[in-house]
Design a protein around this motif. Structure first.
Motif, short mmCIF file in Angstrom:
data_model
loop_
_atom_site.label_atom_id
_atom_site.label_comp_id
_atom_site.label_asym_id
_atom_site.label_seq_id
_atom_site.Cartn_x
_atom_site.Cartn_y
_atom_site.Cartn_z
N GLY A 1 -6.79 -5.66 3.03
CA GLY A 1 -6.27 -4.42 2.46
C GLY A 1 -4.87 -4.10 2.94
O GLY A 1 -4.01 -3.67 2.16
N ARG A 2 -4.64 -4.31 4.23
CA ARG A 2 -3.31 -4.05 4.79
C ARG A 2 -2.27 -4.99 4.19
O ARG A 2 -1.16 -4.57 3.85
CB ARG A 2 -3.37 -4.21 6.31
CG ARG A 2 -2.09 -3.94 7.04
CD ARG A 2 -1.76 -2.43 7.06
NE ARG A 2 -0.45 -2.22 7.63
CZ ARG A 2 -0.20 -2.12 8.93
NH1 ARG A 2 -1.18 -2.21 9.81
NH2 ARG A 2 1.03 -1.93 9.35
N LEU A 3 -2.64 -6.25 4.03
CA LEU A 3 -1.72 -7.22 3.42
C LEU A 3 -1.43 -6.83 1.97
O LEU A 3 -0.28 -6.87 1.53
CB LEU A 3 -2.33 -8.62 3.49
CG LEU A 3 -1.49 -9.75 2.90
CD1 LEU A 3 -0.15 -9.88 3.62
CD2 LEU A 3 -2.27 -11.05 2.96
N ALA A 4 -2.45 -6.44 1.24
CA ALA A 4 -2.26 -6.02 -0.16
C ALA A 4 -1.33 -4.81 -0.23
O ALA A 4 -0.48 -4.72 -1.12
CB ALA A 4 -3.61 -5.70 -0.80
N GLN A 5 -1.48 -3.89 0.71
CA GLN A 5 -0.62 -2.71 0.76
C GLN A 5 0.84 -3.11 0.99
O GLN A 5 1.74 -2.61 0.33
CB GLN A 5 -1.12 -1.79 1.88
CG GLN A 5 -0.40 -0.49 2.02
CD GLN A 5 -0.97 0.32 3.18
OE1 GLN A 5 -1.30 -0.23 4.24
NE2 GLN A 5 -1.10 1.61 2.98
N GLU A 6 1.07 -4.03 1.93
CA GLU A 6 2.43 -4.51 2.20
C GLU A 6 3.01 -5.19 0.96
O GLU A 6 4.16 -4.96 0.60
CB GLU A 6 2.44 -5.48 3.38
CG GLU A 6 2.15 -4.86 4.72
CD GLU A 6 3.25 -3.95 5.22
OE1 GLU A 6 4.44 -4.31 5.10
OE2 GLU A 6 2.92 -2.87 5.74
N ARG A 7 2.20 -6.02 0.31
CA ARG A 7 2.67 -6.73 -0.88
C ARG A 7 2.98 -5.76 -2.02
O ARG A 7 3.96 -5.93 -2.74
CB ARG A 7 1.63 -7.76 -1.31
CG ARG A 7 1.56 -8.96 -0.39
CD ARG A 7 0.44 -9.89 -0.77
NE ARG A 7 0.49 -11.13 0.00
CZ ARG A 7 -0.49 -12.02 0.03
NH1 ARG A 7 -1.60 -11.82 -0.68
NH2 ARG A 7 -0.37 -13.12 0.75
N ARG A 8 2.13 -4.74 -2.19
CA ARG A 8 2.38 -3.74 -3.24
C ARG A 8 3.68 -2.99 -2.97
O ARG A 8 4.45 -2.74 -3.89
CB ARG A 8 1.22 -2.73 -3.31
CG ARG A 8 0.13 -3.11 -4.27
CD ARG A 8 -0.85 -1.95 -4.52
NE ARG A 8 -1.33 -1.29 -3.31
CZ ARG A 8 -2.36 -1.71 -2.58
NH1 ARG A 8 -3.03 -2.80 -2.93
NH2 ARG A 8 -2.74 -1.05 -1.52
N ARG A 9 3.91 -2.65 -1.72
CA ARG A 9 5.12 -1.92 -1.36
C ARG A 9 6.36 -2.76 -1.71
O ARG A 9 7.31 -2.27 -2.29
CB ARG A 9 5.08 -1.56 0.13
CG ARG A 9 6.03 -0.48 0.51
CD ARG A 9 5.97 -0.03 1.97
NE ARG A 9 4.99 -0.60 2.85
CZ ARG A 9 3.75 -0.13 3.04
NH1 ARG A 9 3.33 0.93 2.38
NH2 ARG A 9 2.93 -0.70 3.89
#
Length: 141
Positions: free
Chosen positions: A95-103
């Motif tokens: 989830g944290r990685l997905a958040q970074e990628r989305r940002r």
């Protein structure tokens, strides 16, 4: 422009581009890189991570320790070598990685929308397979 000049301009431009896109990151680059390796490559040892990142085992171990403490990865015994552990991405880490990628993607998408014309977007899209081929060649694939 000859191929060496083109290569140098490409290197400089992509380097600046990547550094600029990463300015929106909220986690240290080393931690994000490790999460990315685990996401793309599945479970890895600390030695595998060090090799992929091109850093010392000690440096990779420090990053892994931070990720373990945050609950972003978990370790389990290596199935064939009891001296090693395999690191897995946790749902929280994913989830944290997905958040970074989305940002990153949001920032880049906004820039594409703000700066590029429709024809320029098509040119950029057409360049993606070329960059992928160069990357594969440089990785020896």
């Amino acid at each position: 422009m000859d191929e060496n000049q083109l290569a140098e301009e490409l290197r400089l431009t992509i380097g600046r581009f990547v550094r600029t896109v990463r300015t929106v990151d909220e986690m240290p680059p080393g931690e994000a890189a490790v999460l990315g390796y685990l996401d793309r490559g599945g479970p890895l040892t600390t030695a595998d991570i060090a090799q992929q990142r091109g850093v010392s085992h000690q440096s990779a171990a420090k990053t892994v320790k931070e990720l373990l403490a945050q609950g972003l990865v978990h370790a389990e015994a290596h199935p064939s070598d009891g001296r090693k552990v395999l690191l897995h991405l946790t749902p929280t880490g994913s989830g944290r990685l997905a958040q970074e990628r989305r940002r990153r993607a949001d920032r880049l998408g906004t820039a594409i929308d703000d700066v590029l014309s429709s024809d320029e977007r098509k040119t950029l899209e057409a360049a993606l397979p070329l960059l992928s081929r160069l990357t594969a060649h440089l990785h020896g694939k």
